[in-house]
Design a protein around this motif. Structure first.
Motif, PDB file in Angstrom:
ATOM      1  N   TYR A 135       0.867  -1.181  -0.049  1.00 42.70           N
ATOM      2  CA  TYR A 135       0.016   0.042  -0.090  1.00 42.70           C
ATOM      3  C   TYR A 135       0.846   1.384  -0.054  1.00 42.70           C
ATOM      4  O   TYR A 135       0.405   2.271   0.562  1.00 42.70           O
ATOM      5  N   ILE A 136       2.024   1.236  -0.701  1.00 44.88           N
ATOM      6  CA  ILE A 136       2.931   2.330  -0.746  1.00 44.88           C
ATOM      7  C   ILE A 136       1.983   3.530  -1.142  1.00 44.88           C
ATOM      8  O   ILE A 136       2.550   4.824  -0.961  1.00 44.88           O
ATOM      9  N   GLY A 137       1.204   3.317  -2.021  1.00 41.88           N
ATOM     10  CA  GLY A 137       0.502   4.538  -2.645  1.00 41.88           C
ATOM     11  C   GLY A 137       0.573   4.484  -4.322  1.00 41.88           C
ATOM     12  O   GLY A 137       1.435   3.945  -5.083  1.00 41.88           O
ATOM     13  N   ASN A 138      -0.510   5.324  -4.907  1.00 40.66           N
ATOM     14  CA  ASN A 138      -0.674   5.536  -6.348  1.00 40.66           C
ATOM     15  C   ASN A 138       0.150   6.768  -6.710  1.00 40.66           C
ATOM     16  O   ASN A 138      -0.112   7.925  -6.578  1.00 40.66           O
ATOM     17  N   PRO A 139       1.156   6.563  -7.482  1.00 35.79           N
ATOM     18  CA  PRO A 139       2.053   7.712  -8.158  1.00 35.79           C
ATOM     19  C   PRO A 139       1.275   8.590  -9.174  1.00 35.79           C
ATOM     20  O   PRO A 139       2.007   9.639  -9.311  1.00 35.79           O
ATOM     21  N   SER A 140       0.602   7.722  -9.637  1.00 33.85           N
ATOM     22  CA  SER A 140      -0.471   8.665 -10.842  1.00 33.85           C
ATOM     23  C   SER A 140      -1.452   9.166 -10.630  1.00 33.85           C
ATOM     24  O   SER A 140      -1.950   9.514  -9.239  1.00 33.85           O
ATOM     25  N   ASP A 141      -2.016  10.149 -11.519  1.00 33.43           N
ATOM     26  CA  ASP A 141      -3.388  10.842 -11.490  1.00 33.43           C
ATOM     27  C   ASP A 141      -3.263  11.816 -10.245  1.00 33.43           C
ATOM     28  O   ASP A 141      -4.405  12.191  -9.811  1.00 33.43           O
ATOM     29  N   GLY A 142      -2.139  12.219 -10.048  1.00 38.22           N
ATOM     30  CA  GLY A 142      -2.091  13.433  -9.037  1.00 38.22           C
ATOM     31  C   GLY A 142      -2.238  13.115  -7.460  1.00 38.22           C
ATOM     32  O   GLY A 142      -2.297  13.788  -6.666  1.00 38.22           O
ATOM     33  N   PHE A 143      -2.422  11.601  -7.294  1.00 35.37           N
ATOM     34  CA  PHE A 143      -2.458  11.146  -5.950  1.00 35.37           C
ATOM     35  C   PHE A 143      -1.355  11.626  -4.924  1.00 35.37           C
ATOM     36  O   PHE A 143      -1.491  11.712  -3.765  1.00 35.37           O
ATOM     37  N   GLN A 144      -0.072  11.474  -5.621  1.00 36.30           N
ATOM     38  CA  GLN A 144       1.063  11.691  -4.853  1.00 36.30           C
ATOM     39  C   GLN A 144       1.379  12.985  -5.043  1.00 36.30           C
ATOM     40  O   GLN A 144       1.745  13.653  -6.160  1.00 36.30           O
ATOM     41  N   VAL A 145       1.564  13.614  -3.912  1.00 36.27           N
ATOM     42  CA  VAL A 145       2.063  15.176  -3.897  1.00 36.27           C
ATOM     43  C   VAL A 145       3.360  15.239  -3.285  1.00 36.27           C
ATOM     44  O   VAL A 145       3.673  14.944  -2.560  1.00 36.27           O
ATOM     45  N   GLY A 146       4.321  15.648  -4.302  1.00 35.77           N
ATOM     46  CA  GLY A 146       5.618  15.737  -4.147  1.00 35.77           C
ATOM     47  C   GLY A 146       6.229  14.470  -4.441  1.00 35.77           C
ATOM     48  O   GLY A 146       5.584  13.506  -5.291  1.00 35.77           O
ATOM     49  N   PRO A 147       7.642  14.289  -4.305  1.00 37.50           N
ATOM     50  CA  PRO A 147       8.412  13.200  -4.600  1.00 37.50           C
ATOM     51  C   PRO A 147       8.362  11.998  -3.859  1.00 37.50           C
ATOM     52  O   PRO A 147       8.601  10.932  -4.334  1.00 37.50           O
ATOM     53  N   LEU A 148       7.505  11.966  -2.775  1.00 37.47           N
ATOM     54  CA  LEU A 148       7.563  10.737  -1.692  1.00 37.47           C
ATOM     55  C   LEU A 148       5.991  10.318  -1.805  1.00 37.47           C
ATOM     56  O   LEU A 148       5.164  10.855  -1.922  1.00 37.47           O
ATOM     57  N   GLU A 149       5.974   8.739  -1.812  1.00 37.41           N
ATOM     58  CA  GLU A 149       4.970   8.117  -1.682  1.00 37.41           C
ATOM     59  C   GLU A 149       4.085   8.448  -0.346  1.00 37.41           C
ATOM     60  O   GLU A 149       4.699   8.360   0.485  1.00 37.41           O
ATOM     61  N   ASN A 150       2.740   8.592  -0.610  1.00 35.70           N
ATOM     62  CA  ASN A 150       1.945   8.988   0.525  1.00 35.70           C
ATOM     63  C   ASN A 150       0.905   7.942   0.932  1.00 35.70           C
ATOM     64  O   ASN A 150      -0.023   8.070   1.778  1.00 35.70           O
ATOM     65  N   GLY A 151       0.672   6.964   0.234  1.00 40.07           N
ATOM     66  CA  GLY A 151      -0.002   5.691   0.607  1.00 40.07           C
ATOM     67  C   GLY A 151      -1.620   6.009   0.156  1.00 40.07           C
ATOM     68  O   GLY A 151      -2.346   5.317   0.217  1.00 40.07           O
ATOM     69  N   ALA A 152      -1.641   7.090  -0.763  1.00 36.66           N
ATOM     70  CA  ALA A 152      -3.161   7.256  -1.507  1.00 36.66           C
ATOM     71  C   ALA A 152      -3.350   6.258  -2.439  1.00 36.66           C
ATOM     72  O   ALA A 152      -2.487   6.160  -3.350  1.00 36.66           O
ATOM     73  N   HIS A 153      -4.467   5.682  -2.472  1.00 42.24           N
ATOM     74  CA  HIS A 153      -4.815   4.976  -3.463  1.00 42.24           C
ATOM     75  C   HIS A 153      -6.204   4.528  -3.339  1.00 42.24           C
ATOM     76  O   HIS A 153      -6.939   5.048  -2.406  1.00 42.24           O
ATOM     77  N   CYS A 154      -6.834   3.923  -4.464  1.00 40.83           N
ATOM     78  CA  CYS A 154      -8.453   3.685  -4.238  1.00 40.83           C
ATOM     79  C   CYS A 154      -8.473   2.215  -3.508  1.00 40.83           C
ATOM     80  O   CYS A 154      -7.768   1.288  -3.891  1.00 40.83           O
ATOM     81  N   ALA A 155      -9.537   2.511  -2.426  1.00 37.59           N
ATOM     82  CA  ALA A 155      -9.860   1.157  -1.699  1.00 37.59           C
ATOM     83  C   ALA A 155     -10.357   0.067  -2.396  1.00 37.59           C
ATOM     84  O   ALA A 155     -11.291   0.429  -3.183  1.00 37.59           O
ATOM     85  N   LYS A 156      -9.966  -0.996  -2.409  1.00 36.06           N
ATOM     86  CA  LYS A 156     -10.570  -2.498  -3.184  1.00 36.06           C
ATOM     87  C   LYS A 156     -11.198  -3.113  -2.063  1.00 36.06           C
ATOM     88  O   LYS A 156     -10.632  -4.091  -1.528  1.00 36.06           O
ATOM     89  N   SER A 157     -12.575  -2.887  -2.216  1.00 38.27           N
ATOM     90  CA  SER A 157     -13.491  -3.773  -1.121  1.00 38.27           C
ATOM     91  C   SER A 157     -13.873  -5.115  -1.490  1.00 38.27           C
ATOM     92  O   SER A 157     -14.198  -5.880  -0.528  1.00 38.27           O
ATOM     93  N   ILE A 158     -14.017  -5.478  -2.848  1.00 32.20           N
ATOM     94  CA  ILE A 158     -14.161  -6.810  -3.023  1.00 32.20           C
ATOM     95  C   ILE A 158     -13.456  -7.170  -3.958  1.00 32.20           C
ATOM     96  O   ILE A 158     -13.275  -6.541  -5.156  1.00 32.20           O
TER      97      ILE A 158
END
Length: 303
Positions: free
Chosen positions: A257-280
């Motif tokens: 879950y290090i994060g999605n670096p694309s689509d603007g999810f990551q702000v700055g150079p560091l991975e921030n863990g942001a991603h789409c939750a996959k519930s099923i």
């Protein structure tokens, strides 16, 4: 707490939709009825999902002989800020889950897609997947296998990731073929940030992990080094771990879950863990089908 906060919203949505659908109500609106049915069906699906999670985490296992006596979680079906609900029985909670799922299926059958990988909306496949969980819990194994197999054989074409590239697409790009349902997220709102296993930071010496948890040696040793999950979800050379004022190299970190670096999810150079939750996920349907068929004595199908 978060589940009951969500259930409050689902209950309000169901109540308001019923007013629009009730021909004896002053709020009845024939033009809005299809939208009200969609809203109610969606709310019923998520209420069932919430109660299934609550029952699994905070109630005893469903035992057919004792479910009518065993206490589970409070069953709240109407918003009342002054209510002080008592715990309901396991049987009552699971009965409500079943009622909500069947009602959701009826309301949404002609309004939603059969299914598509990564759908952010409730689909028939998502409903069947939740039914598979439900039937597995109440030990109705034939039905559990049937529901899981219906999703596995869906024309949507869900597919397990089978290469490092596909795994990266799945977990780091949110564009995989495994999610039966993937929750909406955007750079500005709604994204999940799961940082407890990584917590990437930077100082003058460079980037480092500062996780709350690291994998145990027992866990690492349970994987073969060629295991696709091990190769893509664990790393001992991306960044060092920082702890007690020092950096430590060659220590494995869980980076799924290090994060999605694309689509603007990551702000700055560091991975921030942001991603789409996959519930099923489709992988769960394979596991449910295998377990349910095994429990039902269908050994060949289970294998």
């Amino acid at each position: 707490e978060s589940h009951y906060s969500a259930i409050k919203n689902y209950n309000i949505a169901i109540e308001q939709a019923d007013l629009i659908l009730d021909q004896d109500s002053e709020f009845y609106n024939e033009d809005l009825a299809p939208y009200a049915e969609w809203l109610k069906g969606t709310a019923l699906f998520f209420r069932a999902s919430s109660y299934l999670n609550l029952a699994r985490h905070f109630g005893p296992d469903y035992e057919p002989d004792t479910a009518s006596d065993d206490l589970c979680v409070p069953l709240v079906l109407k918003f009342d800020v002054n209510a002080k609900p008592a715990r309901a029985t396991v049987e009552d909670v699971y009965y409500q889950i079943e009622e909500d799922l069947f009602a959701a299926e009826e309301l949404l059958a002609d309004k939603v897609l059969q299914g598509e990988p990564g759908s952010p909306d409730v689909t028939i496949d998502a409903i069947y997947a939740l039914m598979a969980r439900y039937y597995l819990d109440i030990e109705e194994y034939e039905d559990a296998a049937d529901m899981a197999d219906a999703v596995i054989n869906s024309p949507a074409g869900y597919k397990l990731s089978s290469s490092p590239t596909e795994m990266d697409t799945e977990w780091n790009r949110d564009m995989g073929t495994e999610p039966i349902m993937q929750m909406y997220a955007s750079p500005s709102e709604g994204q999940v940030a799961n940082t407890i296993y990584t917590q990437v930071s930077r100082d003058a010496k460079g980037a480092y992990f500062q996780p709350y948890y690291i994998p145990s040696k027992k866990l690492i040793d349970s994987y073969s080094r060629n295991d696709l999950r091990f190769r893509t979800w664990f790393s001992n050379n991306k960044y060092p771990i920082f702890a007690n004022g020092a950096r430590y190299k060659n220590i494995y970190t869980f980076i799924k879950y290090i994060g999605n670096p694309s689509d603007g999810f990551q702000v700055g150079p560091l991975e921030n863990g942001a991603h789409c939750a996959k519930s099923i996920m489709i992988s769960e349907m394979y596991l449910i089908s295998a377990e349910a068929n095994a429990q039902a004595g269908n050994v060949i199908d289970a294998r």
